[in-house]
Design a protein around this motif. Structure first.
Motif, mmCIF file in Angstrom:
data_model
loop_
_atom_site.group_PDB
_atom_site.id
_atom_site.type_symbol
_atom_site.label_atom_id
_atom_site.label_comp_id
_atom_site.label_asym_id
_atom_site.label_seq_id
_atom_site.Cartn_x
_atom_site.Cartn_y
_atom_site.Cartn_z
ATOM 1 N N UNK B 415 11.057 8.653 -1.403
ATOM 2 C CA UNK B 415 10.811 7.596 -2.321
ATOM 3 C C UNK B 415 9.497 8.112 -2.868
ATOM 4 N N UNK B 416 9.906 8.027 -4.233
ATOM 5 C CA UNK B 416 8.831 7.643 -4.869
ATOM 6 C C UNK B 416 7.718 6.401 -4.834
ATOM 7 N N UNK B 417 8.246 4.729 -4.696
ATOM 8 C CA UNK B 417 7.514 3.648 -4.202
ATOM 9 C C UNK B 417 7.531 4.177 -2.534
ATOM 10 N N UNK B 418 7.751 4.261 -1.686
ATOM 11 C CA UNK B 418 7.012 4.598 -0.443
ATOM 12 C C UNK B 418 5.273 5.679 -0.842
ATOM 13 N N UNK B 419 5.804 6.895 -1.726
ATOM 14 C CA UNK B 419 4.367 7.603 -1.948
ATOM 15 C C UNK B 419 3.309 6.492 -2.802
ATOM 16 N N UNK B 420 3.977 5.829 -3.896
ATOM 17 C CA UNK B 420 3.488 4.963 -4.792
ATOM 18 C C UNK B 420 1.777 4.542 -3.207
ATOM 19 N N UNK B 421 2.593 3.588 -2.439
ATOM 20 C CA UNK B 421 2.183 3.094 -2.077
ATOM 21 C C UNK B 421 0.966 3.892 -0.703
ATOM 22 N N UNK B 422 1.432 5.098 0.031
ATOM 23 C CA UNK B 422 0.708 5.902 0.352
ATOM 24 C C UNK B 422 -0.487 5.649 -0.774
ATOM 25 N N UNK B 423 -0.633 6.090 -1.264
ATOM 26 C CA UNK B 423 -1.676 6.119 -2.220
ATOM 27 C C UNK B 423 -2.416 5.542 -2.540
ATOM 28 N N UNK B 424 -1.328 3.856 -2.919
ATOM 29 C CA UNK B 424 -2.660 2.799 -3.446
ATOM 30 C C UNK B 424 -3.225 1.764 -2.563
ATOM 31 N N UNK B 425 -2.545 2.138 -0.729
ATOM 32 C CA UNK B 425 -1.545 1.002 -0.457
ATOM 33 C C UNK B 425 -1.459 -0.264 -0.443
ATOM 34 N N UNK B 426 -1.451 -0.516 0.735
ATOM 35 C CA UNK B 426 -0.638 -1.869 0.806
ATOM 36 C C UNK B 426 -0.668 -2.651 -0.893
ATOM 37 N N UNK B 427 0.508 -2.925 -1.376
ATOM 38 C CA UNK B 427 0.089 -4.077 -2.101
ATOM 39 C C UNK B 427 1.551 -5.243 -2.556
ATOM 40 N N UNK B 428 1.266 -6.237 -3.386
ATOM 41 C CA UNK B 428 2.800 -6.873 -3.754
ATOM 42 C C UNK B 428 3.645 -6.538 -4.251
ATOM 43 N N UNK B 429 4.243 -7.262 -4.512
ATOM 44 C CA UNK B 429 5.714 -6.296 -5.014
ATOM 45 C C UNK B 429 5.661 -6.309 -5.896
ATOM 46 N N UNK B 430 5.270 -7.762 -6.875
ATOM 47 C CA UNK B 430 5.573 -7.418 -8.495
ATOM 48 C C UNK B 430 4.555 -6.284 -8.715
ATOM 49 N N UNK B 431 3.093 -6.282 -8.315
ATOM 50 C CA UNK B 431 2.287 -5.231 -8.605
ATOM 51 C C UNK B 431 2.526 -4.062 -8.155
#
Lengths: 468, 468
Positions: B415-431
């Protein structure tokens, strides 16, 4: 843990075969209708057959799903109180709306062809410039499409309201007026397309009032009133297996009969289109309702829910407003009007109103008896109410039980179902539903007779007689 | 058992005062609009303000009712897992539809007056025979009313589908195509009113294909495809607080901006009416959505439910089909299209698809990490799939974890959400929600830029340039 055949969520082999045969016949008719000439009634009948098949199967299949989602209820008037699916009218409403929406391209197929290319309309000799432009939009009956769409909007709105009521138990004062909002699209279309707000004055009053009285904006208030009353009135004549659907089927049949009278006039009646329109909404409604009645009749295997009652009432409002015969609808709702007026002492709090007023099930005899409001010696009705209750008791419009000192012990609840039991004695549930349905039929037929025959005593003309 | 202020079902004093002030201002604007000239945009803005106030208050008040009716869920990405109301998008949809329906008489007020008496239209000199007849029906813009009503029918249908999905968890294959049926009224109206099925050919291809290619019936298939894709695509870009509403608000704002470009052209643009129509549906949608976003943003106090996602997607379909800019909508849905295409390996079963693919909440850090599909040594992807997964991993389009022997241990979910986390590292939910929303905005603005500026490289004309 044994599942009786009546509660099985699958169709029996004979049911499957019958439904498939009916569906195949309907599809064949639909396919044929496109080959030949315009036969809107035949197409509508075939569509209604399909709607019947779909509702029948879905009501059966979706039972467990509804129970799982919390739509379930216990039948209080049975020895074995088991949970059965509630709110199955939502399935009927969904099938009905789906059918009506999918049907739009078919209803307007010839018009679309005529408006966009001229190719399908053999009566029209096309001029070259029209062919070049490709389209002559003014030919498309946009007002007919508006009527059709406004009807769908009203019905979807009322179905949502019904579903919300089944889900959340909306308070009476919150939901009472919402049907009027649902009717807004209807009233706008009525205003634009028809706009007649005059009523014909009875002959005897014409010397004083003239031939027509224009009610103006009041006429819209009256129509909004009909829109509020019809759905709510179906909803309060309820409580025993089959009664909600049976009364709706009777009213729909009588409205269809009324439409038929206009289609069979010796000369082409100016209102033919209105009544064809009305039939195209009533026939699919009969289709889905009969499928529901099959499952809701005594002993009920599903409950219909408020959704069905509101929806049925709104179907009548839609066809009668857009078909311009809202006064005829009022004639057909006479038992509902009586039930409402008779209920007012409890609805308006003059007499205590218990949560449920449905007839009482006597487990010993298996019959229904009038349910009652108990009075304690401390809590007696005030003198004028007491006097009125005793008068009603003497007129046999209420069962009143007094103790030796003339104090009230109990009075039957103010619904037509209880009153009927007061008159006819304890009845089995299906017998009561049958008798009320028969009464509704007789009263409705008399209403139509009044409308079309006796009306000539007070009005100068009718659909069967040309003005002299 | 303590109720924190954020979950209280009543409005705070300052919220009450702000809402009342806003509502009063909107009512004043509405009242004024009737005195003066036609200001459809101002009226629509005021209506949207009222819709915001109503949604805001109702979302707060109805929380306990929804929980009681079973519409509740647990937020998996929080330390304290408490039940909060689910399916609050249904409230937004109801308020929106209510506003749009009640608004019909106001939208068409001047037309009704002009069509039925001529009294309200000072520009028209009435001829005596018209006044005598009392009405000149052809003046009423029935096609506009048809468009308006068909939009409402489509939106009501999709809202019902969404609600049914929230209630019954309809199976994917059953519900996937239903938006196409919901779009039938739109397509009929499109066919009748507009009927353009040609697309302009890029300049570079014109020597081979000609200036226009008529797609004919295929164009309707394409529009039905958009109607299916848009609601479903909003629904699968979901899973963290605020993301469903935030992306919808961004798309609605960009569509409104696009409408604005047509209204601000130096000369009156022929499509002005279409874009005013579009705005009159988008602004109230923004009103109800912002009220929902307030409650759904991190930390969410309500969930939006499938109802909202489907409804939002259909609002975009309605305005873009009836406004004749469905291709612009496709440009604005690029992140959704990417998410769908990226998801296909799991949607089509090439890679196992767990029930939930939302990012994993790391309770220790309080941050979201990509959720993963685990692989066991016994159950490894087949060779071509393994090759493709490794390629995606090398392209940084997937996080792939291998063990020492080159066997798959886990891969991040598609999913794009997981991919974004792969790219940007762990993030807080609102971030994460904020960054995805920002990305949607940038991509959408670029899409509009392409549509209005770069398009001139491949097409000859646009709304900003008259053909030379």
């Amino acid at each position: 843990m044994t599942s009786s055949s009546s509660s099985s969520p699958s169709l029996s082999r004979s049911e499957t075969l019958s439904l498939l045969a009916l569906a195949a016949a309907c599809v064949a008719i639909l396919a044929n209708a496109f080959q030949g000439d315009d036969k809107p009634l035949i197409v509508s009948l075939a569509l209604s057959g399909l709607a019947f098949c779909a509702s029948f199967a879905l009501i059966r299949w979706l039972g467990p799903t509804f129970i799982k989602a919390g739509f379930k209820g216990v039948d209080l008037s049975k020895h074995h109180r088991r949970e059965i699916p509630e709110c199955m009218g939502a399935v009927c409403a969904a099938v009905y709306l789906f059918a009506i929406i999918v049907f739009i391209p078919f209803v307007f197929y010839k018009d679309v062809v005529a408006a966009t290319s001229g190719g399908g309309n053999r009566d029209v000799v096309l001029q070259v410039e029209h062919v070049q432009q490709g389209r002559f939009l003014h030919r498309f009956p946009h007002s007919k499409l508006s009527s059709y769409l406004s009807a769908i909007v009203s019905l979807q709105t009322i179905a949502s309201l019904g579903l919300a009521d089944d889900l959340f138990d909306i308070r009476w004062r919150h939901k009472f007026f919402i049907p009027a909002f649902a009717a807004i699209p209807l009233l706008v279309v009525y205003r634009v397309d028809f706009g007649v707000t005059s009523i014909v004055v009875p002959l005897q009053l014409q010397p004083y009032l003239g031939q027509l009285v224009d009610l103006g904006a009041l006429y819209y208030v009256y129509m909004a009133g009909v829109a509020i009353f019809s759905p709510n009135s179906i909803n309060i004549l309820a409580g025993i297996n089959g009664i909600e659907v049976a009364q709706s089927v009777v009213i729909a049949l009588l409205l269809a009969l009324n439409d038929g009278l206009y289609l069979l006039t010796p000369y082409p009646h100016p209102a033919t289109d209105s009544h064809l329109f009305s039939l195209s909404f009533l026939l699919p409604f009969l289709g889905v309702s009969l499928a529901l009645l099959w499952h809701n009749w005594y002993p009920a295997r599903v409950f219909v829910g408020d959704t069905y009652c509101y929806f049925a009432g709104m179907v009548f409002v839609v066809v009668s407003i857009l078909g311009h015969f809202s006064k005829t609808l009022v004639l057909l709702l006479v038992p509902q009007i009586f039930n409402f007026v008779y209920s007012t002492p409890q609805l308006f709090g003059l007499v205590p109103c218990p949560r449920h007023r449905l007839p009482r099930f006597n487990a010993r005899t298996g019959l229904l008896e009038p349910s009652v409001t108990p009075w304690t010696p401390d809590r007696q009705p005030r003198p004028p109410i007491a006097w009125a209750l005793k008068l009603l008791g003497r007129l046999r419009l209420l069962r009143v039980t007094l103790d030796g000192e003339g104090r009230f012990v109990e009075t039957s609840n103010f619904t037509i179902l209880n009153l009927w039991l007061v008159w006819r004695g304890p009845l089995r549930e299906d017998r009561l539903a049958l008798e009320i349905t028969a009464m509704q039929t007789v009263v409705g037929l008399f209403g139509l007779f009044v409308r079309h025959r006796l009306a000539l005593l007070v009005f100068k003309e009718d659909n069967w007689s040309v003005p002299s």
